[in-house]
Design a protein around this motif. Structure first.
Motif, PDB file in Angstrom:
ATOM      1  N   TYR A 173       3.517  30.512  -6.756  1.00 15.26           N
ATOM      2  CA  TYR A 173       2.265  29.752  -5.327  1.00 15.26           C
ATOM      3  C   TYR A 173       2.326  28.834  -5.404  1.00 15.26           C
ATOM      4  N   ASN A 176       4.407  25.037  -5.029  1.00 19.01           N
ATOM      5  CA  ASN A 176       5.441  25.353  -4.037  1.00 19.01           C
ATOM      6  C   ASN A 176       3.972  24.596  -3.040  1.00 19.01           C
ATOM      7  N   LEU A 177       2.824  25.333  -3.416  1.00 14.65           N
ATOM      8  CA  LEU A 177       1.856  24.896  -2.299  1.00 14.65           C
ATOM      9  C   LEU A 177       1.199  23.566  -2.537  1.00 14.65           C
ATOM     10  N   ALA A 262       6.636  25.444   1.650  1.00 15.88           N
ATOM     11  CA  ALA A 262       5.597  25.991   1.473  1.00 15.88           C
ATOM     12  C   ALA A 262       5.961  26.883   1.982  1.00 15.88           C
ATOM     13  N   ALA A 265       6.213  29.005  -1.601  1.00 13.60           N
ATOM     14  CA  ALA A 265       4.769  29.619  -1.741  1.00 13.60           C
ATOM     15  C   ALA A 265       4.415  31.260  -0.959  1.00 13.60           C
ATOM     16  N   ALA A 266       4.773  30.968  -0.035  1.00  7.47           N
ATOM     17  CA  ALA A 266       4.430  32.460   1.091  1.00  7.47           C
ATOM     18  C   ALA A 266       4.991  33.438   0.219  1.00  7.47           C
ATOM     19  N   THR A 291      -0.564  28.031   3.729  1.00  5.07           N
ATOM     20  CA  THR A 291       0.651  27.482   3.585  1.00  5.07           C
ATOM     21  C   THR A 291       1.263  26.719   4.751  1.00  5.07           C
TER      22      THR A 291
END
Length: 299
Positions: A173, A176-177, A262, A265-266, A291
């Motif tokens: 998470y 990627n964020l 994003a 991440a989600a 995100t």
């Protein structure tokens, strides 16, 4: 956890008059004192202190004149004070880190500091071929931005007693964020205004730093490759690069790549073990909402 750490941030955009001498108390009196007080919240404070330290050092390396719309510390008080302030904050973060008494977390945060230095070194010493490599750019971006977020997320999970699986999802998470955040930051450097960004627009390219929008533009216009490899020391080359960027889908493709990260991440949050606890579900919704905020921000 480690007492009160005072972070000095300039509250005025005017630099001190050249040649004028100031007493230390008077000089520091023009700075806003943000007192960070301290438990899991103490780790967030530690994280913030580390980030502020890296920004102070960044501003020195980039000769930045402003930070969030106000005069940067290096401009206000000189490079030596700015570097020492960053060093001081990092030392305070190290003391706080040691008090956690968790060797794995200490190792993670030590890795973050190593990555911050490695990323900056990559930026300063890149060859002409590395400057036009998307792989090199993304690795540098991970080191400079996403490593702090990903390893901090993992550390929080470990401190909370979560499993290795959950800790790795937290890492994914954050990674990627962080990548999404920096990709949008690189877009805004071209599309934002100095007022909205709190710093000069086109800052990166004027310093010869090549980011995703230009790299994508090179894929569409290979002739831009030679322009970039010349170093962009000539203002005419910068104008030419911006002209190619305007004709390309570089900005759009960078936004699409940010959206991809994003979404990843989600997905990491959605992959966490199921829970019926409303507080847990509310927190997860907030993390997913973050995100969206990262990719839709304008400053």
């Amino acid at each position: 956890m480690y007492g009160r750490t005072v972070v000095m941030l300039p509250v005025t955009g005017s630099a001190m008059e050249p040649g004028r001498h100031h007493h230390a108390a008077d000089s520091f009196g023009s700075f806003l004192q943000i007192v960070i007080v301290g438990s899991l919240a103490n780790f967030a404070s530690l994280d913030l202190v580390s980030k502020v330290a890296s920004l102070l050092h960044d501003d020195v390396l980039d000769d930045a004149e402003t930070r969030r719309g106000i005069g940067s510390l290096n401009i206000m008080m000189g490079n030596k004070v700015a570097v020492l302030a960053g060093d001081f904050l990092l030392s305070r973060a190290c003391v706080a880190l040691a008090s956690l008494k968790n060797t794995e977390v200490v190792s993670l945060l030590a890795t973050v500091v190593e990555h911050l230095v490695t990323g900056e070194t990559m930026q300063m010493t890149s060859t002409s071929e590395q400057r036009v490599s998307m792989e090199y750019y993304l690795q540098k971006t991970y080191y400079k931005t996403a490593s702090l977020i990903s390893n901090s997320c993992k550390a929080i999970a470990l401190l909370a007693g979560q499993t290795a699986e959950v800790s790795m999802l937290a890492f994914e998470y954050g990674k990627n964020l962080g990548l999404a955040f920096q990709l949008i930051d690189d877009v805004l450097d071209f599309t934002g205004t100095s007022a909205s960004l709190g710093k000069g627009s086109l800052s990166d390219i004027r310093h010869g730093i090549i980011t995703a929008p230009i790299l994508f533009a090179i894929e569409e216009f290979p002739q831009l490759d030679a322009v970039v490899k010349r170093g962009l020391d000539n203002p005419a080359d910068i104008d030419l690069a911006l002209d190619y960027l305007g004709k390309s889908r570089g900005i759009q493709r960078t936004r699409e790549l940010a959206m991809k990260h994003a979404n990843l991440a989600a997905e990491a949050i959605d992959s966490l073990p199921e829970s019926g606890d409303e507080d847990v579900l509310r927190s997860r919704r907030a993390l997913i909402d973050l995100t969206h905020r990262v990719i839709t921000r304008t400053k």
